[in-house]
Design an enzyme around this catalytic site. Structure first.
Site, PDB file in Angstrom:
ATOM      1  N   ASN A  52       6.391  44.692  32.148  1.00 38.01           N
ATOM      2  CA  ASN A  52       6.315  45.143  30.747  1.00 38.01           C
ATOM      3  C   ASN A  52       5.660  46.511  30.564  1.00 38.01           C
ATOM      4  O   ASN A  52       5.992  47.232  29.627  1.00 38.01           O
ATOM      5  CB  ASN A  52       5.669  44.066  29.869  1.00 38.01           C
ATOM      6  N   GLU A 102       3.101  31.619  25.207  1.00 36.47           N
ATOM      7  CA  GLU A 102       2.990  33.028  24.829  1.00 36.47           C
ATOM      8  C   GLU A 102       4.363  33.521  24.365  1.00 36.47           C
ATOM      9  O   GLU A 102       5.379  33.259  25.020  1.00 36.47           O
ATOM     10  CB  GLU A 102       2.538  33.816  26.063  1.00 36.47           C
ATOM     11  N   GLU A 106      -4.385  38.892  36.701  1.00 41.10           N
ATOM     12  CA  GLU A 106      -4.314  39.440  35.340  1.00 41.10           C
ATOM     13  C   GLU A 106      -3.161  38.729  34.653  1.00 41.10           C
ATOM     14  O   GLU A 106      -1.994  39.082  34.842  1.00 41.10           O
ATOM     15  CB  GLU A 106      -4.070  40.959  35.391  1.00 41.10           C
ATOM     16  N   CYS A 122       0.856  42.078  27.088  1.00 40.12           N
ATOM     17  CA  CYS A 122       0.011  40.906  27.408  1.00 40.12           C
ATOM     18  C   CYS A 122      -1.085  40.693  26.391  1.00 40.12           C
ATOM     19  O   CYS A 122      -1.463  39.561  26.119  1.00 40.12           O
ATOM     20  CB  CYS A 122      -0.586  41.070  28.803  1.00 40.12           C
ATOM     21  N   GLY A 134       0.853  39.150  35.887  1.00 36.15           N
ATOM     22  CA  GLY A 134       2.063  38.430  35.472  1.00 36.15           C
ATOM     23  C   GLY A 134       1.705  37.139  34.768  1.00 36.15           C
ATOM     24  O   GLY A 134       0.604  36.993  34.226  1.00 36.15           O
ATOM     25  N   SER A 135       2.630  36.213  34.812  1.00 32.89           N
ATOM     26  CA  SER A 135       2.456  34.986  34.025  1.00 32.89           C
ATOM     27  C   SER A 135       1.443  34.037  34.655  1.00 32.89           C
ATOM     28  O   SER A 135       1.189  34.077  35.863  1.00 32.89           O
ATOM     29  CB  SER A 135       3.802  34.276  33.891  1.00 32.89           C
TER      30      SER A 135
HETATM   31  P1  NAD Z   1       6.195  37.182  36.252  1.00 27.89           P
HETATM   32  O1  NAD Z   1       5.112  36.284  36.571  1.00 27.89           O
HETATM   33  O2  NAD Z   1       7.555  36.654  36.027  1.00 27.89           O
HETATM   34  O3  NAD Z   1       6.350  38.322  37.369  1.00 27.89           O
HETATM   35  C1  NAD Z   1       5.295  39.161  37.807  1.00 27.89           C
HETATM   36  C2  NAD Z   1       5.447  39.465  39.260  1.00 27.89           C
HETATM   37  O4  NAD Z   1       5.422  38.268  39.997  1.00 27.89           O
HETATM   38  C3  NAD Z   1       6.769  40.159  39.636  1.00 27.89           C
HETATM   39  O5  NAD Z   1       6.501  41.211  40.538  1.00 27.89           O
HETATM   40  C4  NAD Z   1       7.583  39.067  40.265  1.00 27.89           C
HETATM   41  O6  NAD Z   1       8.473  39.519  41.234  1.00 27.89           O
HETATM   42  C5  NAD Z   1       6.528  38.190  40.867  1.00 27.89           C
HETATM   43  N1  NAD Z   1       6.947  36.797  40.937  1.00 27.89           N
HETATM   44  C6  NAD Z   1       7.665  36.124  40.006  1.00 27.89           C
HETATM   45  N2  NAD Z   1       7.848  34.843  40.400  1.00 27.89           N
HETATM   46  C7  NAD Z   1       7.229  34.714  41.589  1.00 27.89           C
HETATM   47  C8  NAD Z   1       7.061  33.631  42.515  1.00 27.89           C
HETATM   48  N3  NAD Z   1       7.581  32.434  42.267  1.00 27.89           N
HETATM   49  N4  NAD Z   1       6.372  33.853  43.650  1.00 27.89           N
HETATM   50  C9  NAD Z   1       5.829  35.060  43.893  1.00 27.89           C
HETATM   51  N5  NAD Z   1       5.964  36.127  43.061  1.00 27.89           N
HETATM   52  C10 NAD Z   1       6.659  35.964  41.937  1.00 27.89           C
HETATM   53  O7  NAD Z   1       5.623  37.886  34.985  1.00 27.89           O
HETATM   54  P2  NAD Z   1       6.359  38.872  34.115  1.00 27.89           P
HETATM   55  O8  NAD Z   1       7.428  38.219  33.319  1.00 27.89           O
HETATM   56  O9  NAD Z   1       6.742  40.026  34.957  1.00 27.89           O
HETATM   57  O10 NAD Z   1       5.160  39.275  33.129  1.00 27.89           O
HETATM   58  C11 NAD Z   1       4.908  38.580  31.937  1.00 27.89           C
HETATM   59  C12 NAD Z   1       3.582  37.878  31.930  1.00 27.89           C
HETATM   60  O11 NAD Z   1       2.580  38.698  32.481  1.00 27.89           O
HETATM   61  C13 NAD Z   1       3.080  37.533  30.547  1.00 27.89           C
HETATM   62  O12 NAD Z   1       2.488  36.275  30.552  1.00 27.89           O
HETATM   63  C14 NAD Z   1       2.044  38.596  30.275  1.00 27.89           C
HETATM   64  O13 NAD Z   1       1.076  38.217  29.320  1.00 27.89           O
HETATM   65  C15 NAD Z   1       1.457  38.785  31.614  1.00 27.89           C
HETATM   66  N6  NAD Z   1       0.860  40.097  31.736  1.00 27.89           N
HETATM   67  C16 NAD Z   1      -0.476  40.183  31.917  1.00 27.89           C
HETATM   68  C17 NAD Z   1      -1.064  41.435  31.980  1.00 27.89           C
HETATM   69  C18 NAD Z   1      -2.544  41.589  32.166  1.00 27.89           C
HETATM   70  O14 NAD Z   1      -2.964  42.704  32.437  1.00 27.89           O
HETATM   71  N7  NAD Z   1      -3.339  40.553  32.034  1.00 27.89           N
HETATM   72  C19 NAD Z   1      -0.279  42.573  31.881  1.00 27.89           C
HETATM   73  C20 NAD Z   1       1.082  42.424  31.714  1.00 27.89           C
HETATM   74  C21 NAD Z   1       1.662  41.186  31.657  1.00 27.89           C
END
Ligand code: NAD
Length: 461
Positions: free
Chosen positions: A120, A339, A215, A249, A193-194
């Site tokens: 994002n 979320e 994060e 996020c 990520g999530s």
């Molecule tokens: P995501 O978890 O789908 O992906 C993030 C990363 O994880 C990617 O690089 C992806 O390739 C990897 N990934 C995905 N599935 C995986 C798995 N099964 N095993 C290993 N790696 C895997 O998240 P997203 O959709 O990219 O981001 C959205 C989420 O991230 C939201 O919940 C948002 O609030 C959160 N977020 C948090 C912050 C923060 O700074 N706290 C910042 C941005 C986004």
């Protein structure tokens, strides 16, 4: 762009470990020149960075600079100026029982680090942790998100052509690549990520007892109290919610609003949306698109048309969803389950602040919280009664733009934090040293354990 494929990630990680073990990455001079080089290549390629992200989700140049590059450049420059200071040995006091001695803390790099970024804010979330990793003297493997493919490819291209893989390397890919990378032994994993994937990362890291920063996300509430200044509240909420089409996020996920001022607030929110994006936001150059069809369809399901009071329009062809506000939402509605991560703002009305605080407290700890009020007493009540990562009073999002504040979640919204020196510390180990001279040895600690020695020991403690 990467010469490393799944089958030879061990080669990549081993080469980084060998390089780290030469101690070269610990030299302040190398850290500074590396960060200077990073700044130059980002600035030189700035137009390409804008183009790639526009292809990914039509994000405007202004917002890319405001929410990613500006912050990133600031962090790089800060680290360049401060690395020497941050790396310095910190002298601390020595307690009586340990005297005579000198006691100090030596920050040392953890070693080979892995950064897994989210889509994002693709540049900021992959490269900012990298800056902290390099500033602290580590090597780093970066895995940006495959969900934003143009920015991921561009980062791989510009990083991998400018830096040696044994020091800094971008690996592109999705779940199979991340899964394979996570089998390697890293000395630090930094994941954005999530929450669901955060658990997978945590489990994989446990296998090697690798320290982890997570994060994550969650549902961040915006409290609007009866005494809030309505116009400025609406202005700041609309900005923070709909920037990046709500794919932030720390965006205010939903509002809890005092019944007494709800109608007035909604009228102002409507005015602000029109002021920013016009009567037809589909034509607004400032409105980012939804990242892909999967997320578009997920979001559309959350829109309860009976409750929509602003927006609600959408167009799958160009992944457009209008800034949407839903009224009379309850905590048990579908939109309140997870979320939102999109341009949908539910409003929950309350008459009893204690009731609504308890509702928020009964859910997972939010990453952010925003409270709009002029009352110090009520502000402090919210700040002390609810646990959350960080936030703002009478503002949204901007707390993450101040490097003097640590940025991170708590509980299910994350663990660990970064930005500024907090990022440097995150990628460092604080090595504790007791440094003793040889000219004096009281001998109390050695047997035989006499009554006299025991008395002295008790006094010294
Ligand atoms: P995501 O978890 O789908 O992906 C993030 C990363 O994880 C990617 O690089 C992806 O390739 C990897 N990934 C995905 N599935 C995986 C798995 N099964 N095993 C290993 N790696 C895997 O998240 P997203 O959709 O990219 O981001 C959205 C989420 O991230 C939201 O919940 C948002 O609030 C959160 N977020 C948090 C912050 C923060 O700074 N706290 C910042 C941005 C986004």
């Amino acid at each position: 762009m990467s010469e490393f494929i799944i089958s030879n990630y061990d080669e990549l990680v081993n080469s980084q470990r060998d390089y780290f073990n030469t101690n070269q990455t610990k030299a302040i001079k190398l850290r500074v020149t590396t960060l200077k080089k990073l700044l130059t290549i980002l600035e030189t390629n700035e137009n390409l960075l804008y183009e790639a992200i526009y292809k990914d989700f039509k994000k405007s140049k202004f917002e890319v600079y405001e929410t990613e590059l500006g912050l990133l450049y600031g962090e790089i420059k800060l680290a360049i100026d401060e690395i020497e200071n941050w790396s310095r040995k910190q002298q601390v006091a020595t307690n009586l029982i340990n005297m005579p001695a000198s006691s100090y803390i030596l920050p040392e790099p953890l070693g080979v680090s892995l950064v897994i970024g989210a889509w994002n804010y693709p540049y900021l979330l992959s490269l900012h942790p990298m800056v902290s990793a390099i500033a602290a003297g580590n090597t780093v493997v970066i895995k940006p998100s495959e969900i934003s493919p143009f920015t991921s490819a561009l980062m791989a291209q510009i990083i991998n052509t400018n830096f040696d893989a044994k020091y800094i390397h971008v690996v592109e890919g999705g779940i199979p690549e991340s899964t394979e990378l996570l089998k390697q032994k890293f000395d630090k994993i930094f994941y954005t990520g999530s929450t669901a994937v955060g658990k997978i990362i945590y489990r994989a890291a446990a296998e090697h007892l690798t320290p982890v920063t997570l994060e994550l996300g969650g549902k961040s509430p915006g409290f609007v109290l009866a005494d809030a200044k309505i116009k400025i509240t609406a202005q700041r909420l609309v900005w923070g919610k709909f920037i990046n089409a709500g794919q932030t996020c720390v965006a205010p996920d939903y509002l809890v609003v005092d019944e007494k001022i709800k109608d007035e607030l909604i009228a102002e929110i409507k005015k602000q949306i029109i002021k920013i994006h016009g009567k037809n936001p589909e034509n607004s150059e400032a409105l980012t698109r939804i990242i892909n069809t999967h997320h578009f369809e997920r979001l559309i399901k959350l829109i309860d048309t009976k409750k929509v009071i602003i927006g609600g329009e959408h167009n799958l062809e160009n992944l457009y969803i209008a800034p949407t506000v839903m009224d009379n939402v309850t905590f048990s509605d579908l939109v309140m389950e997870d979320e939102i991560f999109g341009p949908i703002l539910p409003i929950i009305t309350y008459t009893d602040l204690d009731w609504v605080i308890n509702q928020v407290k009964s859910r997972p700890k939010p990453l952010a919280l925003y409270a709009f009020t002029e009352s110090t007493k009520l502000k402090n009540k919210i700040l002390t009664e609810i646990s959350f990562g960080g936030g703002a009073i009478n503002e949204t999002l901007v707390h993450l733009g101040n490097h003097h504040l640590p940025f991170g979640g708590v509980g299910s919204s994350g663990t660990g934090n970064y930005h500024g020196k907090f990022g440097f510390d995150n990628f460092s180990h604080q090595k504790a040293i007791h440094d003793k001279p040889t000219w004096f040895e009281p001998g109390i600690k050695y047997p035989p354990y006499t009554d006299f020695k025991f008395k002295i020991l008790k006094k010294l403690f």
